[in-house]
Structures are given as structure tokens and as C-alpha cells.
Design a protein around this motif. Structure first.
Motif, short mmCIF file in Angstrom:
data_model
loop_
_atom_site.label_atom_id
_atom_site.label_comp_id
_atom_site.label_asym_id
_atom_site.label_seq_id
_atom_site.Cartn_x
_atom_site.Cartn_y
_atom_site.Cartn_z
N GLU A 1 0.71 -1.31 -0.06
CA GLU A 1 -0.08 0.06 0.14
C GLU A 1 0.88 1.26 0.21
O GLU A 1 2.07 1.31 0.31
CB GLU A 1 -0.86 -0.11 1.35
N PHE A 2 0.27 2.38 -0.34
CA PHE A 2 0.84 3.70 -0.32
C PHE A 2 -0.15 4.64 0.23
O PHE A 2 -1.39 4.37 0.16
CB PHE A 2 1.57 4.10 -1.57
N SER A 3 0.24 5.83 0.85
CA SER A 3 -0.63 6.91 1.29
C SER A 3 -0.79 8.17 0.87
O SER A 3 0.28 8.38 0.18
CB SER A 3 -0.52 7.14 2.91
N LEU A 4 -1.84 8.64 0.62
CA LEU A 4 -1.99 10.20 0.06
C LEU A 4 -2.43 11.14 1.14
O LEU A 4 -3.44 10.75 1.88
CB LEU A 4 -2.86 10.44 -1.09
N ILE A 5 -1.78 12.05 1.38
CA ILE A 5 -2.12 13.32 2.34
C ILE A 5 -2.50 14.48 1.76
O ILE A 5 -1.63 14.96 0.91
CB ILE A 5 -0.92 13.45 3.53
N GLU B 1 -4.12 24.19 -1.98
CA GLU B 1 -4.10 22.91 -1.74
C GLU B 1 -2.90 22.38 -1.97
O GLU B 1 -2.05 22.92 -2.95
CB GLU B 1 -5.22 22.33 -2.39
N PHE B 2 -2.20 21.48 -1.18
CA PHE B 2 -1.02 20.55 -1.26
C PHE B 2 -1.15 19.15 -1.02
O PHE B 2 -2.37 18.80 -0.64
CB PHE B 2 -0.16 21.21 0.06
N ALA B 3 -0.43 18.42 -1.27
CA ALA B 3 -0.64 16.82 -1.35
C ALA B 3 0.98 16.42 -0.92
O ALA B 3 1.97 16.84 -1.25
CB ALA B 3 -1.01 16.38 -2.66
N LEU B 4 0.92 15.37 -0.18
CA LEU B 4 2.05 14.54 -0.06
C LEU B 4 1.76 12.97 -0.20
O LEU B 4 0.85 12.42 0.24
CB LEU B 4 2.36 14.66 1.36
N ASP C 1 -8.43 2.61 0.75
CA ASP C 1 -9.59 3.52 0.61
C ASP C 1 -10.08 4.02 -0.78
O ASP C 1 -11.08 4.77 -0.95
CB ASP C 1 -9.38 4.64 1.21
N ALA C 2 -9.57 3.25 -1.76
CA ALA C 2 -9.83 3.68 -3.31
C ALA C 2 -9.39 2.68 -4.22
O ALA C 2 -8.41 1.89 -3.88
CB ALA C 2 -9.23 5.09 -3.44
N LEU D 1 -8.15 10.60 -4.44
CA LEU D 1 -8.40 12.14 -4.42
C LEU D 1 -9.61 12.47 -3.48
O LEU D 1 -9.59 13.26 -2.60
CB LEU D 1 -8.07 12.75 -5.61
N TYR D 2 -10.68 11.78 -4.04
CA TYR D 2 -12.04 12.16 -3.52
C TYR D 2 -11.96 11.70 -1.98
O TYR D 2 -12.34 12.57 -1.18
CB TYR D 2 -13.35 11.31 -4.33
#
Length: 403
Positions: free
Chosen positions: A278-282, A329-332, A374-375, A382-383
Motif C-alpha cells: 500500500e501507499f498513502s496520500l495526504i 491546496e497541497f499533497a504529500l 480507501d480507493a 483524491l475524493y
């Protein structure tokens, strides 16, 4: 005609009874060979021979002669007759025609080869004198044997003699492995496929060069060296790297941009499918950016965005990708990271933002999700992250109303 057809020639012909008709036919039609009777009732002598030779120009000229005298044969040769057969040996005509056509073909090939050689020599001299192209000849071990001034300048030496004297594999001017790589790329026509290598200047700095050229073989077919053209592409590659960075980064914060974020997410989903990891998105939102702009000015707002970008960079590993999607808006992206570890990163980001004492103070809303839990694609991921972010905003707003 009968003799030629018996010899398997496919042949058509026109007949001229005199030199005037011959000249007219040559002007109106293209011929592979001219066969003339000698002596002829309509023309004879040296003047007629010379005129005929000038008329046919480059077309092979054959004579069928009834004269057996050596003087007549010598006269034909002296005035440019390509070949002759005696009339009583007319069966030899097909052999003479075949020989004439073969030699015509060889002359044409030799002429083309001469033109190609002159063209190649002109290009070589132009390259040698061009300050943008380093030209050298090296032996089979990759050691320079001769160089032009452009290569001397490219490598930072004062003279050709100094470069040749310093040219040992141990000095790193021309790596032995480069020479063998060129040898491996030498094909039957001796051309070398262009390759890019890294050389060292006299002062030790690196430069990238593109090498092309030809291999040199001895009489036994062994490779004894190479003729090389070297082009310094250091600035070109640096510029390309800068352009690639600009195309994939946000101009204000220096983080990855929206396009790069989607590329990374696509790559991580593909990798997760291969490895089952898995990997995660913040996702992050800088709270109150409009109020900061209205109260402190847009420069302060830009500064606040950059401060948050620095916090994201500080919380990122080398394998992570911090990005600005746009606006506030930012993302990691956190490769091979579960939601528990991602939550720890969220707490660290929030703590660093809260501890930043510079005015205006920073406040962030954060949402964290993991793939594939989660997706199942970029859109739903992203949602889900956006939904988690706004859940945090709603929770904060509710807490603020209660207090």
C-alpha cells in the motif's frame, strides 16, 4: 542484333546511315551503347572518328571493322574507340558489349565514389576547423593519437601537445571502457552509433559529450582505432534538466505541480498492483489564505504558502513527493506507507505549522487515505482524501462554535 539476342540480350536498336543521322538520334534518344561500322561508306578517316567520339560522349563506342590492318586498329584506339570486333568474328560482339556496359557501370560507380570522397573530405575539414566540434583519432585502447584545437579547448588544455602528453587512461581523459564501448558499436560499415559519455576536463570538472564517428580497421580486419567527433552537450543537458524541472514543479514553492502529482499517483498505483504494497496520500489545505491576503497582502500570502511548502519538505523522505495542487491546496504522496504511519506524518505537519512563530500564523486542515484500502483509482483516492480533509475542517468548525 541476331548475335546479341542469341546471347540473351533484351535489345532494341535504331540505325543511322551517316554521322548526321547518328547525331540526330543521340539528341532525341538515350542509348546504352553505339556500334559503328568501320570503315564506313559514308565516312572514314581520323576526322570522322574524332567527330563520332565527340558525338557519343560518355556512351560506350564499339566498332565492327572489316579491316585487318594493324594501322587501322591503332587508329581506332588512338581516337578513343572503346573496343572493336572484326566482322568475320561477329560472334564476339555480345562479349564486347557486356564488357563495355560493365566498364561503363564501373566508371559511374568510381565517379560517384570520388564525389562522395570529396564531400566526406570537405565535411571532415569543415568539422576540424569548426570550434564547436572536437575531432580526434584514437587507438584501439582509446588513447588520443591526434586532436583538433576545438577538443583541446573543450578539455581545458593549452596546446595539442599538452593534451596528447597527458592522455593516459589513468588520467581519465579518455576512459578505456569508452573505447571498448565504441568498438562494440562498430558495425559492418564501420560507423559508430552516437553515444553519450562523461569526460573530465584538465581541472577535474565533468562535461558530457556525445561521440560519433567511424572505426578504423587494418588489412586483417582488426579494429585498430576510431575517428571520433565529440560535441560538448553539458549545457544542453543542464538546460533540459532545468526545463523538465520547470515543467513538473510549482513556480512559487518549488514543490511538484498538479501534473507531476498525477504522474506520481499513477506510478504508485501501478507499483502497488505489482508488489501488493500500500501507499498513502495526504491532502492539506492552508486555512484562511483569503483572509491573509486581504489583511496582510498577497506577498504575505505567498510567503505563507512557501512556509507550508518548507514544512512539507521537512516532513518528506527522499522517496516521498510533496506537491502543490494549486491555490491553497497541497499533497504529500508516501510510497509503501500505511495509514498509521501516514497519520504520524499528519501530526508532525500540524505540530510544525503550529510551532511556526512567524506572522501570520499557519493553520492547516489535513486528510489522509491509503491505497488500495480507501480507493481503487486516482479519482476515488483524491475524493476520499478530500472528504477526510473536509471532515477535519467540519470538526474544527464545530469545536469552535461550541467553545
Amino acid at each position: 542484333m541476331q548475335e546479341l539476342r542469341k546471347a540473351q540480350f533484351t535489345v532494341s536498336a535504331d540505325i543511322a546511315l551517316n554521322l548526321a543521322q547518328c547525331t540526330e538520334q543521340l539528341r532525341s534518344q538515350s542509348y546504352d551503347v553505339v556500334v559503328a561500322e568501320y570503315p564506313s561508306p559514308s565516312w572514314n578517316g581520323a576526322q570522322g572518328l574524332q567527330f563520332l567520339r565527340q558525338t557519343v560522349e560518355e556512351i560506350p563506342l564499339l566498332f565492327v571493322t572489316t579491316s585487318k590492318g594493324t594501322e587501322s586498329i591503332a587508329e581506332l584506339t588512338a581516337h578513343g574507340a572503346f573496343d572493336y570486333v572484326e566482322g568475320e568474328h561477329i560472334a564476339q560482339l555480345p562479349m564486347a558489349v557486356r564488357r563495355a556496359l560493365n566498364e561503363k557501370k564501373l566508371r559511374a560507380e568510381l565517379e560517384e565514389a570520388g564525389k562522395a570522397l570529396k564531400h566526406s573530405q570537405s565535411l571532415y575539414h569543415a568539422l576540424v576547423d569548426n570550434p564547436a566540434y572536437g575531432v580526434c583519432r584514437c587507438d584501439a585502447q582509446g588513447k588520443f593519437v591526434s586532436v583538433n584545437q576545438a577538443l583541446v579547448t573543450m578539455l581545458g588544455y593549452a596546446t595539442k601537445e599538452e593534451l596528447l602528453a597527458a592522455n593516459h587512461p589513468s588520467d581519465g581523459v579518455f576512459d578505456l571502457r569508452t573505447g571498448s564501448a565504441l568498438a562494440e558499436r562498430s558495425s559492418e560499415n564501420m560507423r559508430i552509433k552516437p553515444i553519450e559519455v562523461e569526460w573530465r576536463r584538465k581541472n577535474g570538472t565533468a562535461l558530457k559529450v556525445k561521440l560519433s564517428g567511424r572505426a578504423i580497421y587494418d588489412d586483417h580486419g582488426d579494429c585498430v582505432g576510431h575517428k571520433i567527433i565529440a560535441v560538448d552537450i553539458t549545457e544542453q543537458r543542464t538546460l533540459e534538466k532545468q526545463l523538465r524541472h520547470q515543467a513538473s514543479s510549482d513556480s512559487l514553492t518549488g514543490l511538484a505541480n498538479h501534473r507531476r502529482l498525477f504522474e506520481v499517483l499513477y506510478a504508485e498505483i501501478c507499483r502497488s498492483k505489482r508488489t501488493n504494497r500500500e501507499f498513502s496520500l495526504i491532502l492539506l489545505d492552508l486555512d484562511g489564505l483569503k483572509e491573509i491576503n486581504d489583511r496582510y497582502g498577497h506577498l504575505a500570502g505567498d510567503r505563507a504558502l512557501c512556509r507550508l511548502a518548507h514544512i512539507l519538505a521537512d516532513c518528506s523522505r527522499s522517496v516521498d513527493t510533496a506537491a502543490r495542487q494549486g491555490g491553497d491546496e497541497f499533497a504529500l504522496v508516501l510510497p509503501e506507507t500505511g495509514i498509521a504511519a501516514a497519520t504520524l506524518v499528519v501530526h508532525r505537519i500540524c505540530d510544525l505549522a503550529a510551532k511556526d512563530a512567524e506572522e501570520p500564523r499557519l493553520s492547516v486542515s489535513v486528510g489522509a487515505v491509503s491505497y488500495p484500502k480507501d480507493a481503487d483509482n486516482i479519482g476515488t483516492l483524491l475524493y476520499a482524501a478530500d472528504k477526510a480533509l473536509y471532515a477535519m475542517k467540519h470538526k474544527r468548525a464545530k469545536a469552535a462554535r461550541v467553545s
